[in-house]
Each structure stands twice: as structure tokens, then as C-alpha cells.
Motif scaffolding. Structure first.
Motif: not given
Length: 1165
Positions: A8-9, A476-477, A481, A924, A928
Motif C-alpha cells: 500500500t501507499s 484508493q487512487l 495513493t 510502486y 502495491t
């Protein structure tokens, strides 16, 4: 639920509940130390789970099921239960206030995690009460001159640079008349993890004088007030830490930071802000057109006698107004947000949005306070209603930011029509961005530069596109992120040391700006420099943003940090692909008035040139031969303009844009990254395809010619170059017109033929038997070679499956294809004499190679034309994966598609325009992405609709157990993920995820280092100490030795001429001794060990024993391979004969193997 191979971020909060379906691995730099051998070792030891005793693969689908999201099973009574009124109301709210139920759950879960719990609030409130008591008990001091600071104790320093030191006025300390909590804590809009509580200390009127607004007197008294407070509070055991910092980076406005003692030290940070009584200074004296810093005092020069006015000091005046308005602002926000929970939720979401994009940091950042005031403005103009949800508030604010340019048309919260108030035009003359508060005198965006606001606008536009797409992963984005500068911008440049900006201020004659900013030459120079660069890079850059160095906190016994002690100012360039590679800056015609301005701007680089249309124009031509050099033309522009106009030498500019190019540069070229070689190979292929189309004499005409090799989609890591063999390195087989390597010479250069599929027209004469079709195809291959030799004089060599063609130094492998052959291979005869169709391994492979692969190659070829950076990104990605010794676990096509996803689905970024940023995003994405619970959909040519993508995801969940561990979906392959059917295994994918998660922060830290990236190849070197055995190879017999990560300065002659020579013989094709040796090792010992190798010049083969291989086996004749008989527990059993196996390793590779290094401490028999 957390995927075994997902990440994940680096959002510092671990989200639970609904958000746990998102991949969760902390990727923050502190989370990993590069190459943690134990972790990689654990990953690789689990490979036992994917292999059986005899080396046969156990279905890796079982690995997939662990951690897979499964639907909740409900009983019939629960499934068909009538909804309650509360549930119906919630559904109606979701429909009207949110875009989907999932989004509502995600937003609520995020807000729950970023908000403070009631228990923590109680502890913070208790601490604040104690702070208030102690502040009011601080004793007063006698009155002294401002310059007489002998009364200060030895253990505390004034948190302000007192330049010039001489100033009029007196000071004595008195406790504040009022301590007020201001800011987001009071409004309940602060977000974790860093909880800051701002307290305004209203200084008594007796401390201040009417003219304290002049010549830094107010700021000097403010700093002395804080110094006396700091001395007394530092002695109190309540506080674990008492330190100074700058308020939002403004060096004239220090604040005092208080943290609790003991276990609550990280609970909260209290920031003390001394400020004057709200009505103490007359507002008319603090208008943006007024001067409050006299030149005679600040510069030590007498004012000119020509009667010219003093320059205005709008920023200086604003900083005083900000302190006067602290209480009124919090009252306004409290009245507007007080009872509207949706507005508070919206502000919290906007703060998360800003933090993920690093837009809220330091002086000039778009802070949480600004978005709170912006929400207030939109409520007052009825663009936001108090009943809206947090999601709707977020969307409305982003829409406003995306469509409103405050650098052109400012906005105001002021409703008064008082004619004495300054006009918006006055503020636009003084400030880049204008947003007035309710008084009509204070510009809330005074410190925000135009480039920062344009960056906010750019991010808002991208976010609106994402929200409008209604993507399932939009939340999520958008909010989960991170977008650090190094990953958001194509090129980065650092200006260091910051003292170079001091010289720039002198060169640009920025004395008024320096006077206004109190000597802050970074703030004074930043605006003019960004404007200068934007003008020079106008056609090449879509956006130019800057990031100021963060000023650390400091001890109360230390002097405040100076600008020259800060690291660097960082600028980010978001490149415009269509204008990036132009070597020409075309100016006006020579006789036009603008020609003089053009010459003045570009200096000696401007020259007169005659163009094809006959016009004579001013022009600037940049030196760039290869595509790699053209991508770095912005570096030439920046270096030239800063040296010409700002006296900043190139030694003070650290440009980060092409450091990774060295990993994909050709063997002899140091300035090219292979684009030219790829283009030459594609041109040669085009010529060959025209020849094939026009062949005469074939029984059937050619219906299609399609390239399928990575070279023909621009993704071959090291593209081929024309081959001209030196016959002295070979023996000739004249009867076969071929060459054979000499055993006493170094291994010849590796030549890989480029595969081309040649489709023939359909005909009723084709046989319907699979074996007969193969024989007919073989005849066509022979005839094709004859005709190409006869009609075009090309050297050809035909086999039953292909024809190798040598053209202009390139070798193409032409395969004849019959469109119905896959169908024929599917046909099966039933016992009843009927024909049934069933997919077979051979039919699927043939369909993949002759139908799907040509379509994929064509689509990626088109993607390269649309996004020129795709080639470099894909090649860097494959170079890195293979450098980790994992290349054979991933097909070329699968890695190409992952790279393509970065361009087709770049959200929340814009598509990469440089290989550097694309490779960082590749790392990334790999680290992720939730590979277990989601397919990677690569929508080539935009052929998949949104509805079809939803259907694909639904089908994926239903069929997950039958799919490979890594699922990549394309428009031509919507169900089976054909490019990952043969790999990777779950364990290899897990190792790649771990390696990518470790490499990303290390590489980003290197690239963001203003003094140089150091050894950029660090993240490309594999972790060798995790292997049980290392087989070291002799470089003499590694044909691609020069392609190694650490390329040798000199290598062996590989039997090639550098200049074209006539070549009647076909060169040696596909001869790579390490690969042949690997195949023998896997065949002989694949049941005992796994072998890993970097095909691009690797000198080491890594060997991992399979744990099952060391388990004693019953004594059988079939188990004797590589084993020996030992007595154990009174029985004879078989165990690996490691010494003999290692000896066999060396025997099998005699001449190639240099040494076999056994790391026996890692295993025991």
C-alpha cells in the motif's frame, strides 16, 4: 484482508474494516532497510509450497486462495429479510449524497481513522488546561531597549535573525491577556497522525507601541516574548520538549512548540503564536500598497532625493494582519462549520487529499486552513450546502479549483461595499494568487505562488477526471495513493547551495522583494525564477512546480537556522511530449520589434537562420543527436537561462532526468538509450515485409505480415545492431552456408533473430490433418527461402518450422502460418466417430503465437507512437526484473503490459513522459497492486467499455481459483490471462513485490538527494547472499557480458566487424552458453534445486535447494539420482549427495564455470 503479495501507499494510518481490502504494506522509507536478507530468504524458502518431491509443480491456485476476498454467505432468512427504516434511510442518503455504497463505506472508514478518538481528546484537553495555567504564571520583566537583550538568560536565544540589529523601541514581558485555541483542533477538522493545536497568545497593549508595525519592531517583540516564555516553560516537568519552529516556514514568525512529557510525547504538539490585540494596528497602514520597512533602515542607504516613493511591502504587511485576524478567522469558521458534519468531513478529506500530494507544506503551501476558508467561501456563495456529505464537499471544492484561476480572477469573502477598501486589482498587482478574507484587507493566499496554485489546479483536474470515471478504485487512487514530487514529475532539478539565490537576487535587482520578505532571498527569488523558466520552457513543459526545503525545529538554546543551511530548492517539470524533443526554438522574423526581446531573452544562443519558406528568423538550436539527449534539452534550457539572467552557474544546478539511462544504453554508445537502434531495426522489418508482400512464385499469396518480437514493439532491453561477423572467430560449414564458433576463441556475439509471422491466404487445397499441415508449411518455408534468395539476393536458411533471413545485418525468423491450423489442432475424434473441439496445449500455444501475439505487438507499437517514453519504461522495468535474477519467471509480454498500464491507466498521475518517472511508478505499481484480489486490466486501444470492465472483474472473482497468481487482462484476452499462464509462481511474484517495495524508497531518496544520486545501480544489483550455492561463470564465454549491470570497462572481442562487410554466410544464432548450461542444470537437478540467472551478462547463477530435497527418501533404484545411501534409525535411506552434485555442477559447465561456491552454513543434510 491483506494480500500475501500486495502493498500500500505510505499513508501512516493503517485503515481497517472496508479499507483492509486495499493492499497494505508500509512502503515508507523507514519501513525497509535495503536488502533485508532474512525477509528475502523467508520468501524464497516458501517455494517448497509450489513444488512437489519430484519437481512437479503443485497447482499454485491453492496459494491464491489464501487471503482471497470471499463473499459473505448468508442464510435464506437473512438474505431475504426486509430492510429496516434505518437501512432504507441510509440507502436513500447513499443514493443522493454518495456515488456508491462502497464509496460511502470507504469514506466513513477513512474519516474514522484520521479523526481523534474521544479518549485522546480528553487527554489533550487536560494538557491544554495545564499549558494555559503555566503560561499565565510566567513572570514579567522590567522594560529595556529592544537592542538591550542582556536580560535574557544564557540558555535561550532569540528565535529571529535580527538584521539589521539596530531598531527603535522598548520591550518588557507581561503575561498574555488572553489565551485562545485557534485552528482545526477547535473545529474538529484536524487529522492524524500529526495532531497540532494552535494557541493564540494575545499580548497586552502595554508591550506594544503605535509604530511597532515599522521596521520589524513588532516581530522583534514577538520573538522576545517567545524567548522569555520558552525559558520558563522549559524548566517545567510537564513538558518533555520545548522547541522553536517557524510558523508555516515564515522566518519572521517563529512559534514555540510544546509537547507533553513521558508516554504522551507524541500525542499532541501545542504551537504558541503571540499576536497583537485584534484592533491594535490601524488596517489602513497595512494595505498592500503601503510600505512599513524603510529603505534607509533596512539597506542602510539614504532615500533617493528624486522624491520616489518607498516600495510597498505587501507580504510584510500581510504577516502582521494574519496575527491580528487569528481569532476572527476561527470565529468565522466555527460559525460556518460548527453544526454541519458534512462540511467538517469534507475539510478532513481535502486535507488528506492535499497531504498525499505534498501541497500543504511550508511557506506558500496550500494549507488546510486555506481549504477550510475556501469551503466557507463556497458555502457563502451557495455552491456548497450545509447538508452536503463530505464526498460532495470534496467534489465541489475540487471542481471549483479545477475551473477557477485565482491568479487571474481573485475571490473575496468580504460582503462590505466600503469604498475605502482596496480593490481586487490592487491585490493582483502585489500578489500572484488572491483570496481575500471577510475584512477585505487580508489576502489569505499571499504566500502562495502562481506555480503552486497551478499545481493545485492541475491536481484538481486530474482528480475530477478520476471521480467522473466512477472507477471502482477511485477512492484508493484519490485519497490513499501518495504523490511525492519525484514520482509526480518527469524531471527534477535542485538548486543548491541556496546561497546561489542570493546572487540571483542581486542579478535580478530584487531589492524591493528582499525588503518585503525580510531578507528571505529564497522567497524573493523563487517567483521571478519560475516565471523565467516557464517562459523558456513554454513549449516543452506542461507544468512547473517548486518545493521549498522544510525548516527543522531547533532547540531554544540555539540560534535559528539560516537559509544557507537548508538543503535545496527543488523544481519539478511535467513535460509536454509533443514539444519535448524539438531542437529548435523559433523566434520572430528579424525585422519585427519582438526580435530584440527574443535576443535579449536567449542571449548569445540566439542567431539568425534562413528557413525553407524563405523567412529569416531569430532561432535557438540545441545540441542533441539521440532521443536520450533530446529528452534532456530542458536541462540545457534551464542551465543557460539561469546562468544568463540569474548568475546561477551550472555547478549549482543538479538536474535529475537521465541517471537511469545508463542501464539501457547500447554497448558502444554512451549518449543513446537505444531508440535509434530500435527504429533502424523496425525500418529494416518494414522493408522485409514489403518484400514478402510482393513475392512472386509462391503457390499462395501472402495475406499478412506481422512482427511479434519485442524489438518490433520497442521493448527489447538491448536492441540488436547490424551483425557483420569476423570469420577469424568462426569455422565455416560451407555445405550448409553456416558458421560455427571456434572453441579456442571467446564466445561470439549473441545474435537473436527477430520473429515475423507470415500469413498465407486461405485455400481449399490445404490438408485437414495437423501433421499434413505441418509438412505443407515446411514446404512453404523451403520455397520462401528459395524465392527470397533468387529475387532479392538475401541470405536465407530454411528449416521445417521457420526461415532465417539475413537483411542489412539483421536476422529475421519468418514463420509461415495457416489461419485454420489452431482449429485443426482442436479437433478430436470421439468414440462415436464424431469430431469435437477441445483446446489443447499445442492449439493454445499456436493461437497465442500466431494470432494474439501479433495483435499485442501491433497495439504496443501504436502505444509507443502515442507515448514516446513507453519504450524506455518497459526496457528499464525488464532490465530491473532480470537483474534480480527473476527474468525467467515473467514473460516479455507480461512485463510489457504492466508498463503499458502506467500509460493507459496512469491515475492519479498523468502519463509518464520520461523513463525515470515511469520506472518509479512501475516499482510502486508492482509493490502495491493487490494481485490476489484484482486483475490488472490493460485497456489497449480503449476497446473495453466501463460495463465490460465491471463484467471482467466479476468474472475474475468467480473464476479466481482457476486463474494464475498474476492476472493481466487485455481486450483480446478477457478471461484466461494468457501471458501469465506459465508464470510467475506465487512465491516468485511475492519476492518481486518485496524487492520492488525495498528498491522504491531507496531509489527515490537517491534521486531526491540534491548533491547527487550516488551509485544509481544499487537497486539493480541482486541480493546474492540469500542463495545456497553460487556458480560463478567465466566472462570469456558470456556473450552478453557487456550488458551487465556493472558493465566491465573492457571485455573480449566477440568476432564482429564495426563496419558493414559482405556476408555470404549466416551468423551463429541464439548461441548463449550460460542459457544452455542452465537448461542442462534444470533438466538434471530440477527436482533438487531452483536456478536463477540474469540473462543480460550475469556472471553468477544463484542456486536454492528445495527444502523437500533434504528429506530422507526410501531406498529405491529410482531415487538414486544425485543421492547417496545412509543409515538412519536402522534403515537405509537416500539423501542428497551434495558434494557430488556440486562437482557435477562444475563438470557440466567445464570451461564455462569458474567456481562453485557452497554456502554450507545455510543448510544441512
Amino acid at each position: 484482508m491483506v494480500s500475501d503479495y500486495s502493498g500500500t501507499s505510505p499513508m501512516v494510518l493503517e485503515l481497517g474494516g472496508v479499507l483492509r481490502s486495499c493492499p497494505l504494506i508500509d512502503l515508507s522509507p523507514g519501513a525497509f532497510h535495503f536488502r533485508p536478507r532474512e525477509k528475502l530468504r523467508l520468501v524464497m524458502e516458501t517455494i517448497l509450497e509450489g513444488t512437489g518431491q519430484e519437481g512437479k509443480k503443485v497447482s499454485s491456485k491453492k496459494c491464491v486462495l489464501e487471503g482471497l476476498l470471499q463473499p459473505v454467505k448468508l442464510s435464506p432468512a437473512e438474505l431475504y429479510k426486509e430492510p429496516t427504516n434505518e437501512e432504507l434511510n441510509r440507502l436513500r442518503e447513499t443514493e443522493s449524497l454518495f456515488h456508491s455504497s462502497l464509496l460511502r463505506l470507504q469514506v466513513e472508514e477513512l474519516l474514522k481513522e484520521v479523526r481523534l478518538s474521544e479518549k485522546k481528546k480528553e487527554r489533550i484537553d487536560t494538557f491544554l488546561q495545564e499549558v494555559n495555567k503555566r503560561i499565565l504564571r510566567v513572570p514579567s520583566t522590567p522594560e529595556t531597549e529592544l537592542t538591550d537583550q542582556a536580560w535574557l538568560p544564557a540558555g535561550v536565544r532569540v528565535p529571529l535573525h535580527q538584521v539589521p540589529f539596530t531598531v527603535k523601541g522598548c520591550f518588557h514581558f507581561l503575561p498574555p491577556v488572553r489565551v485562545t485555541i485557534v485552528g482545526s483542533y477547535l473545529l474538529d477538522t484536524c487529522i492524524r497522525p500529526d495532531i497540532n493545536v494552535d494557541m493564540a497568545l494575545i499580548m497586552p497593549r502595554e508591550i506594544l507601541q503605535d509604530k511597532d508595525a515599522l521596521n520589524h519592531r513588532y516581530f522583534r517583540k514577538r520573538a522576545l516574548f517567545l524567548a522569555h516564555l520558552a525559558h520558563h516553560l522549559a524548566q517545567d516537568p510537564l513538558f518533555g520538549s520545548v522547541r522553536f519552529s517557524y510558523n508555516n516556514g515564515c522566518h519572521l514568525k517563529p512559534s514555540l512548540l510544546l509537547r507533553p512529557h513521558g508516554k504522551d510525547e507524541r500525542l499532541v504538539t501545542v504551537r504558541l503564536h503571540p499576536c497583537p490585540p485584534p484592533d491594535f494596528f490601524r488596517p489602513c497602514r497595512l494595505l498592500p500598497t503601503k510600505n512599513n520597512v524603510r529603505s534607509a533602515w533596512y539597506r542602510g542607504q539614504n532615500p533617493p532625493g528624486d522624491g520616489s516613493p518607498e516600495p510597498p511591502t505587501p507580504h510584510y504587511n500581510t504577516w502582521i494582519l494574519q496575527d491580528m485576524a487569528l481569532e476572527s478567522h476561527v470565529q468565522l469558521l466555527s460559525a460556518m462549520l460548527g453544526s454541519a458534519s458534512g462540511l467538517k468531513d469534507g475539510v478532513a478529506l481535502l486535507k488528506v487529499w492535499l497531504r498525499q500530494r505534498e501541497l500543504d507544506k511550508g511557506l506558500g503551501g496550500f494549507s488546510g486552513f486555506l481549504v477550510s476558508m475556501l469551503v466557507t467561501f463556497l458555502v457563502s456563495t451557495r455552491k456548497i450546502h450545509t447538508t452536503m456529505s463530505g464526498y460532495q464537499v470534496l467534489r465541489s471544492v475540487l471542481q471549483f479549483l479545477a475551473t477557477t484561476d485565482l491568479t487571474v480572477n481573485g475571490i473575496s469573502l468580504c460582503l462590505s461595499s466600503d469604498p475605502s477598501l482596496p480593490a481586487l486589482a490592487d491585490f493582483h498587482q502585489a500578489f500572484s494568487v488572491v483570496f481575500l478574507d471577510s475584512s477585505g484587507r487580508l489576502n489569505l493566499c499571499a504566500d502562495v505562488t502562481a506555480s503552486t496554485y497551478h499545481q493545485v489546479q492541475h491536481e484538481a483536474r486530474l482528480s475530477m477526471v478520476l471521480l467522473d470515471s466512477k472507477a471502482d478504485d477511485g477512492f484508493q487512487l484519490l485519497l490513499m495513493t501518495p504523490k511525492p514530487m519525484i514520482r509526480a514529475f518527469d524531471h527534477i532539478l535542485h538548486l543548491r547551495p541556496l546561497s546561489c539565490l542570493q546572487a540571483a537576487c542581486h542579478r535580478l535587482k530584487l531589492w524591493p522583494e528582499l525588503q518585503d520578505h525580510g531578507g528571505d532571498y529564497v522567497s524573493a527569488a523563487l517567483g521571478p525564477l519560475t516565471t523565467l523558466l516557464e517562459q523558456g520552457l513554454e513549449s516543452r513543459v506542461h507544468l512547473l512546480a517548486h518545493s521549498r526545503p522544510s525548516v527543522p525545529e531547533w532547540e531554544i538554546s540555539q540560534d535559528p537556522p539560516k537559509h544557507r543551511h537548508s538543503r535545496a530548492v527543488t523544481l519539478g517539470l511535467l513535460l509536454r511530449p509533443e514539444g519535448l524533443t524539438s531542437v529548435l526554438e523559433m523566434g520572430p522574423e528579424a525585422d519585427q520589434p519582438k526580435a530584440a526581446d527574443f535576443r535579449q531573452f536567449w542571449g548569445y544562443r540566439s542567431e539568425l537562420r534562413r528557413f525553407q519558406d524563405g523567412a529569416i528568423r531569430e532561432a535557438v538550436v540545441w545540441e542533441a543527436g539521440s532521443m536520450a539527449q533530446k529528452r534532456l534539452i530542458p536541462q540545457q534550457v534551464v542551465t543557460h537561462l539561469l546562468a544568463l539572467h540569474a548568475d546561477i552557474p551550472d555547478t549549482c544546478i543538479h538536474y535529475v532526468g537521465g541517471f537511469l539511462d545508463a542501464l539501457i544504453q547500447g554497448l558502444k554508445e554512451t549518449s543513446s538509450t537505444g531508440e535509434e537502434a530500435l527504429a533502424a531495426a523496425v525500418r529494416c522489418y518494414d522493408d522485409l515485409s514489403h518484400l514478402l508482400w510482393g513475392l512472386e512464385g509462391l503457390p499462395l499469396t501472402v495475406s499478412a505480415v506481422q512482427g511479434v518480437h519485442p524489438v518490433l514493439r520497442y521493448t527489447e532491453v538491448f536492441p540488436p545492431t547490424p551483425i557483420w561477423p569476423a570469420y577469424s572467430s568462426y569455422e565455416r560449414l560451407r555445405e550448409q552456408a553456416s558458421l560455427v564458433p571456434r572453441p579456442n576463441k571467446p564466445c561470439p556475439a549473441y545474435v537473436e533473430p527477430m520473429t515475423v509471422v507470415c500469413h498465407l491466404e486461405g485455400s481449399g487445397q490445404w490438408p485437414q490433418d495437423a501433421e499434413a499441415v505441418q509438412r505443407v508449411r515446411a514446404a512453404f518455408q523451403l520455397r520462401l527461402a528459395e524465392i527470397l534468395t533468387q529475387q532479392h539476393g538475401l541470405q536465407c536458411r530454411a528449416t521445417a518450422t521457420h526461415t532465417d533471413v539475413l537483411k542489412d545485418g539483421f536476422v529475421f525468423r519468418v514463420r509461415v502460418a495457416y489461419q485454420r491450423e489452431p482449429q485443426i489442432l482442436r479437433e478430436m475424434w470421439t468414440p462415436e466417430g464424431m469430431i469435437s473441439l477441445r483446446d489443447t496445449t499445442a492449439s493454445l500455444r499456436l493461437e497465442r503465437d500466431t494470432k494474439q501475439l501479433p495483435l499485442l505487438t501491433s497495439a504496443l507499437h501504436g502505444l509507443q507512437k502515442q507515448h514516446p517514453a513507453f519504450s524506455g519504461v518497459a526496457r528499464l522495468a525488464k532490465r530491473w526484473v532480470r537483474a534480480q535474477l527473476l527474468g525467467e519467471g515473467f514473460s516479455d509480454e507480461s512485463l510489457d503490459l504492466v508498463a503499458a498500464a502506467l500509460f493507459l491507466h496512469p491515475e492519479p498521475f498523468s502519463p509518464p513522459s520520461s523513463p525515470q518517472v515511469g520506472f518509479l511508478r512501475f516499482l510502486y505499481l508492482v509493490s502495491t497492486f493487490d494481485w490476489k484480489n484484482n486483475p490488472l486490466v490493460v485497456n489497449l486501444n480503449d476497446d473495453l467499455t466501463a460495463e465490460e470492465q465491471v463484467e471482467i472483474r466479476s468474472g475474475f472473482l468467480a473464476a479466481r481459483a482457476q486463474l494464475p497468481v498474476m492476472v493481466i487482462i487485455t481486450p483480446q484476452d478477457r478471461k484466461s490471462s494468457v501471458w501469465t499462464q506459465d508464470g510467475p509462481t506465487a512465491q516468485i511474484l511475492q519476492q518481486l513485490v518485496v524487492l520492488a517495495a525495498e528498491a522504491l524508497p531507496i531509489l527515490e531518496k537517491q534521486l531526491m538527494d540534491p548533491w547527487g544520486p550516488g551509485d544509481i545501480r544499487t537497486v539493480f544489483r541482486p541480493p546474492l547472499d540469500m542463495y545456497d550455492v553460487l556458480i560463478r561463470l567465466c566472462p570469456r564465454h558470456i556473450p552478453r557480458h557487456r550488458q551487465a549491470v556493472d558493465s566491465p570497462a573492457a571485455s573480449f572481442c566477440r568476432g564482429l566487424f564495426s563496419e558493414p562487410r559482405p556476408s555470404p554466410l549466416m551468423p551463429v544464432l541464439g548461441y548463449d552458453p550460460p542459457q544452455l548450461y542452465l537448461a542442462q542444470l534444470r533438466e538434471a537437478f530440477g527436482d533438487l534445486a531452483l536456478f536463477f540467472y540474469d540473462q543480460h551478462g550475469g556472471e553468477v547463477i544463484g542456486v536454492l535447494w528445495k527444502p523437500t530435497s533434504f528429506q530422507p527418501q526410501p531406498f529405491k533404484a529410482s531415487n538414486t539420482k544425485g543421492r547417496m545411501v545412509v543409515a538412519q534409525g536402522g534403515e537405509l535411506v537416500m539423501v542428497p549427495n551434495v558434494e557430488a552434485i556440486l562437482e557435477d555442477f562444475a563438470v557440466l559447465g567445464k570451461g564455462l564455470v569458474q567456481s562453485v561456491e557452497a554456502r554450507s552454513e545455510r543448510w544441512t543434510v
